[in-house]
Design an enzyme around this catalytic site. Structure first.
Site, PDB file in Angstrom:
ATOM      1  N   SER A   1     -81.267 -54.048  20.001  1.00 21.33           N
ATOM      2  CA  SER A   1     -81.171 -54.519  18.626  1.00 21.33           C
ATOM      3  C   SER A   1     -81.442 -56.026  18.564  1.00 21.33           C
ATOM      4  O   SER A   1     -82.514 -56.478  18.962  1.00 21.33           O
ATOM      5  CB  SER A   1     -79.794 -54.160  18.054  1.00 21.33           C
ATOM      6  OG  SER A   1     -79.752 -54.343  16.651  1.00 21.33           O
TER       7      SER A   1
ATOM      8  N   GLU B   1     -88.265 -49.995  17.334  1.00 21.07           N
ATOM      9  CA  GLU B   1     -87.316 -49.104  16.663  1.00 21.07           C
ATOM     10  C   GLU B   1     -86.628 -49.911  15.573  1.00 21.07           C
ATOM     11  O   GLU B   1     -86.744 -51.129  15.529  1.00 21.07           O
ATOM     12  CB  GLU B   1     -86.297 -48.541  17.657  1.00 21.07           C
ATOM     13  CG  GLU B   1     -85.535 -49.592  18.469  1.00 21.07           C
ATOM     14  CD  GLU B   1     -84.189 -49.981  17.884  1.00 21.07           C
ATOM     15  OE1 GLU B   1     -83.768 -49.375  16.866  1.00 21.07           O
ATOM     16  OE2 GLU B   1     -83.555 -50.907  18.413  1.00 21.07           O
TER      17      GLU B   1
ATOM     18  N   HIS C   1     -81.238 -47.006  17.802  1.00 22.40           N
ATOM     19  CA  HIS C   1     -79.920 -46.899  17.197  1.00 22.40           C
ATOM     20  C   HIS C   1     -79.501 -45.463  16.898  1.00 22.40           C
ATOM     21  O   HIS C   1     -78.622 -45.230  16.076  1.00 22.40           O
ATOM     22  CB  HIS C   1     -79.882 -47.700  15.895  1.00 22.40           C
ATOM     23  CG  HIS C   1     -79.934 -49.183  16.084  1.00 22.40           C
ATOM     24  ND1 HIS C   1     -81.097 -49.836  16.436  1.00 22.40           N
ATOM     25  CD2 HIS C   1     -78.986 -50.137  15.953  1.00 22.40           C
ATOM     26  CE1 HIS C   1     -80.853 -51.142  16.505  1.00 22.40           C
ATOM     27  NE2 HIS C   1     -79.589 -51.346  16.217  1.00 22.40           N
TER      28      HIS C   1
END
Length: 311
Positions: A96, A196, A270
């Site tokens: 992330s 992502e 995630h």
């Protein structure tokens, strides 16, 4: 364990992660500033950068795992000594927001970093066995081979066929876009680009991909791996999202015309499962067979501390 971005909410989130590693025979060193709080940041940028540097330079530490993502890793970049990091190579693990560190460290030092769960995600009550076992296996030097599918949803989508071998780079789409026009701007030429994202409307995914295309970051890639895009499509739970274009429509619009293999849906991101992968190593994407194979472990040899010897 270091916290370069957002702090924990409950201290038990930290303790749970420590207990995970200790139950497997490993020792955990917690950086001094981990408990610091400055709103959504784990203390000042100076403290977070100092903690990160101390983890790299401490010879007793074999792996640097980030607490979680969130926001703020990019604040540390001007304060890092990349030459010193290069002189003390060791795996950095996180995902992330940690994408900022992955990109900068790889491009400034040439070191392999590892896109994998932070301490909190790895030890959360709903963490899957694949998330946990894969992380330990990769850090023990067993990261080469096919990236596993999500056992809860093994279905993948080929957006463009073909096969290619190239260095795997990337991370969170938002963070990749945030590197543009900075000294750490992501370099994608000839690479196998992975991205992502989580909980952003489809039109924002469109905007991020448009900006990367305008910046020339999609042209020249060798292939594209789209991980899980959790919560990024319209659903009855998200009625505010415009529903006239699906997420797959947007991905296909930007990626299919590139003329390179494109695969969507591996457990990278995630979703319910995160399969740790090394970044910066050669990987083979076979979009026709729907496989991503890591060609190198990313580690020269397993360290003593990661050989499960109880040290």
């Amino acid at each position: 364990m270091v916290s370069p971005a957002t702090p924990y909410h409950n201290r038990s989130q930290l303790l749970r992660g420590i207990a995970f590693w200790e139950s497997r025979g490993y020792r955990v060193s917690v950086a001094p500033g981990v408990g610091a709080r400055d709103g959504y940041l784990a203390g000042s940028a100076e403290t977070r950068a100092r903690d990160l540097m101390s983890c790299f330079t401490d010879p007793e530490i074999d792996v640097v795992q980030c607490l979680q993502g969130g926001y703020g890793s990019n604040h540390t970049l001007p304060r890092l000594d990349f030459d010193l990091i290069a002189e003390n190579p060791k795996p950095l693990v996180g995902y992330s927001d940690i994408t900022s560190l992955h990109v900068a460290i790889r491009q400034r030092t040439g070191l392999v970093t590892f896109y994998g769960p932070g301490l909190m995600a790895m030890s959360a009550p709903d963490a899957t066995a694949l998330t946990q076992d894969r992380l330990v296996q990769v850090l023990a030097g067993n990261g080469a081979g096919p990236v596993p599918r999500d056992p809860q949803d093994p279905f993948l989508v080929t957006l463009a066929g073909g096969k290619v071998t190239a260095p795997l780079i990337g991370g969170d789409l938002w963070e990749l876009r945030e590197t543009l026009a900075t000294p750490w701007e992501v370099q994608t030429e000839g690479a196998l680009l992975f991205f992502e994202e989580v909980n952003v409307p489809t039109w924002q995914v469109d905007g991020m991909l448009a900006q990367l295309r305008h910046a020339g970051k999609l042209q020249g890639v060798a292939g594209v791996v789209v991980g899980q895009m959790a919560g990024c499509d319209w659903s009855h739970q998200r009625p505010s999202y415009p529903s006239n274009k699906s997420l797959e429509d947007v991905l296909e619009h930007y990626l299919a015309p590139l003329g390179v293999p494109v695969l969507y849906g591996l457990p990278l991101g995630h979703g319910s499962t995160l399969a740790t992968v090394p970044l910066g190593v050669a990987a083979t994407l076979d979009a026709d067979r729907q496989t991503l194979t890591i060609e190198e472990s990313g580690l020269q040899a397993p360290s003593d501390a990661m050989e499960r010897d109880g040290s």
